[in-house]
Design a protein around this motif. Structure first.
Motif, PDB file in Angstrom:
ATOM      1  N   ASP A   1       0.836  -1.199   0.000  1.00  0.00           N
ATOM      2  CA  ASP A   1       0.000   0.000   0.000  1.00  0.00           C
ATOM      3  C   ASP A   1       0.873   1.252   0.000  1.00  0.00           C
ATOM      4  OD1 ASP A   1       0.795   0.515   2.659  1.00  0.00           O
ATOM      5  OD2 ASP A   1      -1.122  -0.095   3.520  1.00  0.00           O
ATOM      6  N   GLY A   2       0.270   2.414   0.008  1.00  0.00           N
ATOM      7  CA  GLY A   2       0.996   3.672  -0.054  1.00  0.00           C
ATOM      8  C   GLY A   2       1.938   3.910   1.114  1.00  0.00           C
ATOM      9  N   LYS A   3       1.729   3.197   2.223  1.00  0.00           N
ATOM     10  CA  LYS A   3       2.604   3.331   3.390  1.00  0.00           C
ATOM     11  C   LYS A   3       3.663   2.222   3.448  1.00  0.00           C
ATOM     12  CE  LYS A   3      -0.885   5.608   6.207  1.00  0.00           C
ATOM     13  NZ  LYS A   3      -1.665   5.555   7.454  1.00  0.00           N
ATOM     14  N   GLY A   4       3.758   1.427   2.376  1.00  0.00           N
ATOM     15  CA  GLY A   4       4.752   0.366   2.334  1.00  0.00           C
ATOM     16  C   GLY A   4       4.374  -0.857   3.139  1.00  0.00           C
ATOM     17  N   ARG A   5       3.083  -1.055   3.366  1.00  0.00           N
ATOM     18  CA  ARG A   5       2.635  -2.222   4.122  1.00  0.00           C
ATOM     19  C   ARG A   5       2.187  -3.329   3.171  1.00  0.00           C
ATOM     20  NH1 ARG A   5      -1.619   0.962   7.785  1.00  0.00           N
ATOM     21  NH2 ARG A   5      -2.204   1.469   5.652  1.00  0.00           N
ATOM     22  N   LEU A   6       2.425  -4.545   3.601  1.00  0.00           N
ATOM     23  CA  LEU A   6       2.027  -5.730   2.864  1.00  0.00           C
ATOM     24  C   LEU A   6       0.881  -6.397   3.607  1.00  0.00           C
ATOM     25  CD1 LEU A   6       2.653  -8.059   0.740  1.00  0.00           C
ATOM     26  CD2 LEU A   6       3.986  -9.083   2.597  1.00  0.00           C
ATOM     27  N   ILE A   7      -0.181  -6.738   2.894  1.00  0.00           N
ATOM     28  CA  ILE A   7      -1.225  -7.568   3.484  1.00  0.00           C
ATOM     29  C   ILE A   7      -0.771  -9.010   3.309  1.00  0.00           C
ATOM     30  CG2 ILE A   7      -3.625  -8.317   3.369  1.00  0.00           C
ATOM     31  CD1 ILE A   7      -4.340  -5.531   2.326  1.00  0.00           C
ATOM     32  N   LEU A   8      -0.571  -9.690   4.408  1.00  0.00           N
ATOM     33  CA  LEU A   8      -0.105 -11.072   4.366  1.00  0.00           C
ATOM     34  C   LEU A   8      -1.138 -11.971   3.700  1.00  0.00           C
ATOM     35  CD1 LEU A   8       1.254 -11.439   8.006  1.00  0.00           C
ATOM     36  CD2 LEU A   8       2.620 -11.476   5.915  1.00  0.00           C
ATOM     37  N   PRO A   9      -0.689 -12.951   2.923  1.00  0.00           N
ATOM     38  CA  PRO A   9      -1.627 -13.955   2.425  1.00  0.00           C
ATOM     39  C   PRO A   9      -2.359 -14.596   3.610  1.00  0.00           C
ATOM     40  CG  PRO A   9       0.475 -14.159   1.295  1.00  0.00           C
ATOM     41  CD  PRO A   9       0.670 -13.178   2.423  1.00  0.00           C
ATOM     42  N   SER A  10      -3.635 -14.872   3.444  1.00  0.00           N
ATOM     43  CA  SER A  10      -4.453 -15.352   4.560  1.00  0.00           C
ATOM     44  C   SER A  10      -3.883 -16.598   5.221  1.00  0.00           C
ATOM     45  CB  SER A  10      -5.888 -15.588   4.102  1.00  0.00           C
ATOM     46  OG  SER A  10      -5.921 -16.542   3.064  1.00  0.00           O
ATOM     47  N   GLY A  11      -3.290 -17.494   4.453  1.00  0.00           N
ATOM     48  CA  GLY A  11      -2.730 -18.713   5.028  1.00  0.00           C
ATOM     49  C   GLY A  11      -1.521 -18.499   5.910  1.00  0.00           C
ATOM     50  N   PHE A  12      -0.889 -17.337   5.834  1.00  0.00           N
ATOM     51  CA  PHE A  12       0.307 -17.053   6.629  1.00  0.00           C
ATOM     52  C   PHE A  12      -0.015 -16.278   7.909  1.00  0.00           C
ATOM     53  CE2 PHE A  12       3.104 -16.765   2.530  1.00  0.00           C
ATOM     54  CZ  PHE A  12       2.975 -18.127   2.344  1.00  0.00           C
ATOM     55  N   ARG A  13      -1.182 -15.669   7.974  1.00  0.00           N
ATOM     56  CA  ARG A  13      -1.474 -14.723   9.065  1.00  0.00           C
ATOM     57  C   ARG A  13      -1.453 -15.334  10.450  1.00  0.00           C
ATOM     58  NH1 ARG A  13      -6.362 -11.289   6.238  1.00  0.00           N
ATOM     59  NH2 ARG A  13      -5.134 -10.756   4.407  1.00  0.00           N
ATOM     60  N   SER A  14      -2.100 -16.468  10.627  1.00  0.00           N
ATOM     61  CA  SER A  14      -2.196 -17.031  11.978  1.00  0.00           C
ATOM     62  C   SER A  14      -0.826 -17.405  12.536  1.00  0.00           C
ATOM     63  CB  SER A  14      -3.139 -18.231  12.000  1.00  0.00           C
ATOM     64  OG  SER A  14      -2.615 -19.285  11.215  1.00  0.00           O
ATOM     65  N   GLN A  15       0.098 -17.818  11.670  1.00  0.00           N
ATOM     66  CA  GLN A  15       1.427 -18.213  12.127  1.00  0.00           C
ATOM     67  C   GLN A  15       2.269 -17.017  12.571  1.00  0.00           C
ATOM     68  OE1 GLN A  15      -0.660 -20.124  10.282  1.00  0.00           O
ATOM     69  NE2 GLN A  15       0.624 -20.484   8.511  1.00  0.00           N
ATOM     70  N   LEU A  16       1.877 -15.823  12.139  1.00  0.00           N
ATOM     71  CA  LEU A  16       2.658 -14.627  12.463  1.00  0.00           C
ATOM     72  C   LEU A  16       1.884 -13.651  13.345  1.00  0.00           C
ATOM     73  CD1 LEU A  16       4.196 -14.027   8.929  1.00  0.00           C
ATOM     74  CD2 LEU A  16       5.204 -15.254  10.852  1.00  0.00           C
ATOM     75  N   ALA A  17       0.761 -14.080  13.900  1.00  0.00           N
ATOM     76  CA  ALA A  17      -0.116 -13.186  14.664  1.00  0.00           C
ATOM     77  C   ALA A  17       0.586 -12.522  15.846  1.00  0.00           C
ATOM     78  CB  ALA A  17      -1.350 -13.942  15.140  1.00  0.00           C
ATOM     79  N   SER A  18       1.543 -13.200  16.457  1.00  0.00           N
ATOM     80  CA  SER A  18       2.233 -12.622  17.608  1.00  0.00           C
ATOM     81  C   SER A  18       3.487 -11.849  17.212  1.00  0.00           C
ATOM     82  CB  SER A  18       2.575 -13.709  18.623  1.00  0.00           C
ATOM     83  OG  SER A  18       3.418 -14.672  18.042  1.00  0.00           O
ATOM     84  N   GLY A  19       3.759 -11.758  15.916  1.00  0.00           N
ATOM     85  CA  GLY A  19       4.879 -10.960  15.443  1.00  0.00           C
ATOM     86  C   GLY A  19       5.927 -11.776  14.710  1.00  0.00           C
TER      87      GLY A  19
END
Length: 149
Positions: A17-35
């Motif tokens: 996005d315009g702020k340089g953020r990446l939306i994680l693929p949905s399958g990866f999100r839960s594994q990285l929820a704590s950082g």
């Protein structure tokens, strides 16, 4: 029962996005929820779960201790890294110096690399993928890294 380790796999076309953020693929999100740690790798940006980052840092530190690796490599590894917790929409910031090092623009390729996630410039990804199938076939043929059936 032993804990199951997350394996990151697949290829996804995404945008920053315009702020340089990446939306994680949905399958990866839960594994990285704590950082996770976001850092520069060879020609791409890596997202490493905390335990993977810590293991890599410890291996580098040990190699510095035996003089296999110059201490400046460890300094660079630590200085470039950024600890990020995804927001409620699954977005993670990619700092400007990391985006510049990997030549990331709006469109990116997000790939699973077993124990980490990699974010690639599409052109660089195409170059890497041009030799990937041949190298995989060679590994299978010679039994290196892949169990034979």
């Amino acid at each position: 029962m032993t804990a199951q380790r997350t394996l990151f796999v697949g290829v996804h076309e995404h945008t920053l996005d315009g702020k340089g953020r990446l939306i994680l693929p949905s399958g990866f999100r839960s594994q990285l929820a704590s950082g996770a740690y976001v850092t520069a790798l060879d020609s791409c940006v890596g997202i490493l779960p905390v335990d993977e980052f810590a293991g890599t840092a410890e291996r580098l530190r040990a190699q510095v201790g035996t003089e296999e690796v110059d201490i400046n490599a460890l300094r660079s590894f630590a200085a470039q890294a950024d600890f990020v917790v995804p927001d409620g929409q699954g977005r993670m910031r990619i700092l400007p110096h990391l985006r510049a090092a990997a030549r990331l623009e709006r469109k990116v390729i997000v790939t699973g690399m077993i124990r980490r996630i990699e974010i690639w410039n599409p052109g660089r990804w195409a170059e890497v993928q041009a030799v990937g199938p041949e190298r995989l076939a060679d590994a299978i043929t010679h039994g290196r890294g892949i169990a034979s059936a």
